[in-house]
Motif scaffolding. Sequence first.
Motif, PDB file in Angstrom:
ATOM      1  N   LYS A  67       0.830  -1.206   0.000  1.00 24.50           N
ATOM      2  CA  LYS A  67       0.000   0.000   0.000  1.00 24.50           C
ATOM      3  C   LYS A  67       0.862   1.253   0.000  1.00 24.50           C
ATOM      4  N   ASP A  68       1.878   1.274   0.861  1.00 26.84           N
ATOM      5  CA  ASP A  68       2.756   2.444   0.916  1.00 26.84           C
ATOM      6  C   ASP A  68       3.495   2.634  -0.411  1.00 26.84           C
ATOM      7  N   GLY A  69       3.955   1.514  -0.992  1.00 26.02           N
ATOM      8  CA  GLY A  69       4.635   1.602  -2.277  1.00 26.02           C
ATOM      9  C   GLY A  69       3.724   2.140  -3.362  1.00 26.02           C
ATOM     10  N   PHE A  70       2.467   1.691  -3.365  1.00 21.70           N
ATOM     11  CA  PHE A  70       1.496   2.178  -4.348  1.00 21.70           C
ATOM     12  C   PHE A  70       1.246   3.673  -4.169  1.00 21.70           C
ATOM     13  N   ASN A  71       1.072   4.100  -2.921  1.00 21.73           N
ATOM     14  CA  ASN A  71       0.818   5.521  -2.661  1.00 21.73           C
ATOM     15  C   ASN A  71       2.019   6.386  -3.070  1.00 21.73           C
ATOM     16  N   ARG A  72       3.223   5.888  -2.809  1.00 18.15           N
ATOM     17  CA  ARG A  72       4.409   6.630  -3.250  1.00 18.15           C
ATOM     18  C   ARG A  72       4.449   6.734  -4.770  1.00 18.15           C
ATOM     19  N   MET A  73       4.065   5.642  -5.434  1.00 15.34           N
ATOM     20  CA  MET A  73       4.065   5.647  -6.898  1.00 15.34           C
ATOM     21  C   MET A  73       3.083   6.678  -7.439  1.00 15.34           C
ATOM     22  N   VAL A  74       1.889   6.723  -6.881  1.00 17.18           N
ATOM     23  CA  VAL A  74       0.882   7.683  -7.348  1.00 17.18           C
ATOM     24  C   VAL A  74       1.383   9.103  -7.154  1.00 17.18           C
ATOM     25  N   SER A  75       2.039   9.334  -6.022  1.00 20.32           N
ATOM     26  CA  SER A  75       2.592  10.660  -5.771  1.00 20.32           C
ATOM     27  C   SER A  75       3.682  11.008  -6.781  1.00 20.32           C
ATOM     28  N   LEU A  76       4.501  10.028  -7.130  1.00 22.55           N
ATOM     29  CA  LEU A  76       5.583  10.262  -8.086  1.00 22.55           C
ATOM     30  C   LEU A  76       5.049  10.599  -9.468  1.00 22.55           C
ATOM     31  N   ILE A  77       4.009   9.886  -9.894  1.00 24.01           N
ATOM     32  CA  ILE A  77       3.531  10.119 -11.257  1.00 24.01           C
ATOM     33  C   ILE A  77       2.757  11.433 -11.363  1.00 24.01           C
ATOM     34  N   LYS A  78       2.221  11.908 -10.263  1.00 24.55           N
ATOM     35  CA  LYS A  78       1.554  13.217 -10.294  1.00 24.55           C
ATOM     36  C   LYS A  78       2.571  14.355 -10.281  1.00 24.55           C
ATOM     37  N   MET A  79       3.705  14.131  -9.647  1.00 27.56           N
ATOM     38  CA  MET A  79       4.790  15.129  -9.585  1.00 27.56           C
ATOM     39  C   MET A  79       4.272  16.493  -9.128  1.00 27.56           C
ATOM     40  N   ASP A  80       3.345  16.486  -8.193  1.00 28.75           N
ATOM     41  CA  ASP A  80       2.776  17.707  -7.609  1.00 28.75           C
ATOM     42  C   ASP A  80       1.928  18.520  -8.591  1.00 28.75           C
ATOM     43  N   HIS A  81       1.655  17.969  -9.779  1.00 25.24           N
ATOM     44  CA  HIS A  81       0.722  18.633 -10.685  1.00 25.24           C
ATOM     45  C   HIS A  81      -0.707  18.493 -10.136  1.00 25.24           C
ATOM     46  N   VAL A  82      -1.551  19.437 -10.485  1.00 24.89           N
ATOM     47  CA  VAL A  82      -2.971  19.341 -10.153  1.00 24.89           C
ATOM     48  C   VAL A  82      -3.644  18.576 -11.278  1.00 24.89           C
ATOM     49  N   VAL A  83      -4.137  17.390 -10.965  1.00 27.72           N
ATOM     50  CA  VAL A  83      -4.745  16.519 -11.968  1.00 27.72           C
ATOM     51  C   VAL A  83      -6.243  16.783 -12.043  1.00 27.72           C
ATOM     52  N   ASP A  84      -6.768  16.866 -13.252  1.00 29.14           N
ATOM     53  CA  ASP A  84      -8.198  17.068 -13.459  1.00 29.14           C
ATOM     54  C   ASP A  84      -8.924  15.745 -13.203  1.00 29.14           C
ATOM     55  N   ALA A  85      -9.576  15.647 -12.062  1.00 28.77           N
ATOM     56  CA  ALA A  85     -10.231  14.397 -11.672  1.00 28.77           C
ATOM     57  C   ALA A  85     -11.527  14.154 -12.430  1.00 28.77           C
ATOM     58  N   ASN A  86     -12.006  15.133 -13.171  1.00 33.48           N
ATOM     59  CA  ASN A  86     -13.293  14.992 -13.846  1.00 33.48           C
ATOM     60  C   ASN A  86     -13.167  14.467 -15.271  1.00 33.48           C
ATOM     61  N   ARG A  87     -11.953  14.340 -15.763  1.00 34.91           N
ATOM     62  CA  ARG A  87     -11.757  13.821 -17.111  1.00 34.91           C
ATOM     63  C   ARG A  87     -12.122  12.341 -17.184  1.00 34.91           C
ATOM     64  N   SER A  88     -12.662  11.930 -18.317  1.00 30.03           N
ATOM     65  CA  SER A  88     -12.958  10.512 -18.503  1.00 30.03           C
ATOM     66  C   SER A  88     -11.648   9.747 -18.570  1.00 30.03           C
ATOM     67  N   ALA A  89     -11.646   8.535 -18.050  1.00 30.70           N
ATOM     68  CA  ALA A  89     -10.409   7.759 -17.966  1.00 30.70           C
ATOM     69  C   ALA A  89     -10.649   6.338 -18.436  1.00 30.70           C
ATOM     70  N   SER A  90      -9.577   5.739 -18.969  1.00 24.86           N
ATOM     71  CA  SER A  90      -9.680   4.356 -19.440  1.00 24.86           C
ATOM     72  C   SER A  90      -8.931   3.381 -18.540  1.00 24.86           C
ATOM     73  N   LEU A  91      -8.207   3.879 -17.539  1.00 23.62           N
ATOM     74  CA  LEU A  91      -7.483   3.000 -16.616  1.00 23.62           C
ATOM     75  C   LEU A  91      -7.900   3.351 -15.196  1.00 23.62           C
ATOM     76  N   LEU A  92      -8.629   2.423 -14.582  1.00 23.04           N
ATOM     77  CA  LEU A  92      -9.234   2.686 -13.276  1.00 23.04           C
ATOM     78  C   LEU A  92      -8.285   2.433 -12.120  1.00 23.04           C
ATOM     79  N   GLY A  93      -7.324   1.525 -12.324  1.00 21.98           N
ATOM     80  CA  GLY A  93      -6.439   1.195 -11.217  1.00 21.98           C
ATOM     81  C   GLY A  93      -5.467   0.108 -11.618  1.00 21.98           C
ATOM     82  N   LEU A  94      -4.782  -0.425 -10.614  1.00 24.86           N
ATOM     83  CA  LEU A  94      -3.784  -1.470 -10.818  1.00 24.86           C
ATOM     84  C   LEU A  94      -4.129  -2.655  -9.943  1.00 24.86           C
ATOM     85  N   HIS A  95      -4.303  -3.822 -10.566  1.00 20.95           N
ATOM     86  CA  HIS A  95      -4.574  -5.049  -9.813  1.00 20.95           C
ATOM     87  C   HIS A  95      -3.257  -5.787  -9.604  1.00 20.95           C
ATOM     88  N   VAL A  96      -2.931  -6.071  -8.345  1.00 17.93           N
ATOM     89  CA  VAL A  96      -1.649  -6.671  -7.994  1.00 17.93           C
ATOM     90  C   VAL A  96      -1.866  -8.055  -7.403  1.00 17.93           C
TER      91      VAL A  96
END
Length: 524
Positions: A67-96
């Motif tokens: 869980k901690d590794g996943f949360n760190r990864m999400v933080s890394l890929i956002k790189m402190d950018h403000v992501v538009d959460a309302n955009r339609s998306a084709s990838l809902l998550g990661l199944h491990v």
Amino acid sequence: MGKMLSEAFLIITVALVLANTVVVKVSGQSLTIWPMPATVSYGQSHLYLSGNFKLSTEYVDSSGILKDGFNRMVSLIKMDHVVDANRSASLLGLHVVISSPNEQLQYGIDESYNLMVPSPEKPAYAHLEAQTVYGALHGLQTFSQLCHFNIKRKVIEIQMAPWTIIDHPRFSFRGLLIDTSRHYLPLPVIKNVIDSMTYAKLNALHWHIVDTQSFPLEIPSYPKLWNGAYSTSERYTVADAAEVVSYAQKRGVNVLAEVDVPGHALSWGFGYPSLWPSKDCQQPLDVSNEFTFKVLDGILSDFSKIFKFKFVHLGGDEVDTSCWTTTPHISKWLKKNHLNESQAYEYFVLRAQNIALSHGYEIVNWEETFNNFGNKLSRKTVVHNWLGGGVAQKVVASGLRCIVSNQDKWYLDHLDTTWEEFYLNEPLTNITKLNEQKLVIGGEVCMWGETVDGSDIEQTIWPRAAAAAERLWTPYDKLAKNPRQVTKRLAYFRCLLNQRGVAAAPLDGQGRSPPVGPGSCYVQ
């Protein structure tokens, strides 16, 4: 090799290959992943991550590593950018999917993983399989490098989907040495170094804790030892050291602790002067004094409560034995025991090895011990090569294991050694027999601390350490024969490090050289 693919993953992989995906057979500049995985296939579509990108797993994550590794990864890929959460998306998550519940981190643990990112036909999950949680952490790192912030749409996207990556490390030991005796490194600096190691899939922090100049670590059995620290604020408590080990372990990094004996130990005597041969001749440690070995036993006993890696490093390099022959009471002891100074050096190293073995450790020693009396070393010894070429070949021919760190190529304090030389340094040079190749457990880049502290350590380590990291991770037949083939990809990784807050220097110039002038990160 990594574990066999599950049946479901194998079906997906075959389907993707049949669907005209491109299979990468050599290091390609079109890819930006570093280090290059064992097998990669990709397509030509774009995916967009959900603003609520989720972790899905049935794994019992008892210590929160996944869980901690996943949360760190999400933080890394956002790189402190403000992501538009309302955009339609084709990838809902990661199944491990993780096969083994064992979270004990040790040498040789399975670090393989398989990663699949689907086509964008309908909202779906990416799929990550690993034998262990530590393999899954590597998979998360690779996934993070597939993700980019789309500045126009303000979303995280994955280009060139679908992706199928099947990956495993070439060597089990992929190390980086830090030196906290020549300069004290604050705990946040050490933690930042550990984080940066994970981005390049390095998995062993060699902590050269003490040396001639200072003894910063608390040793409860002999509390005056850290009188040899530079100051009271430049010390590590037992709890500090345990925190470093815990922090590293949660990120898949082992900590190899070193106590370098009998040389490189002048600082010990500030707390216990009887460890010196004399006040005027202060190292190596007094081989004739039983107290010397009692102190070493106490240190290793305390180490065993903190440093859980199966190896401990006992040094053994650069031992000038002249103090032993010029100090009357030691000279008398040598004569009484029918030892010359080289025999006394052997006696000290072998006795230190036995003490380490009694505490459950296997041993790493610098190559001088092998060069002088290799046939006497414990068979549980790993010889650490540093002086130059040809040693690893002799070590494995004798049946001992080896770590390669030859100073002409993999010493980071040698600022004139270029990243290209780091990349081309091959641990298995002239080792052709398979059984002997297996005895080279890996390699290590060494960041000796004479001219680095918290102000410049990151730009001295990176990006040259990344060049060695690919050599240690990527299968030999996937490595570039000419470093120019990977220049753009390494430049991209260097910029990625900068974006993640790591002060990696430009590729051009010597180690830790500044940019030469204005320009894009990607061309410096």
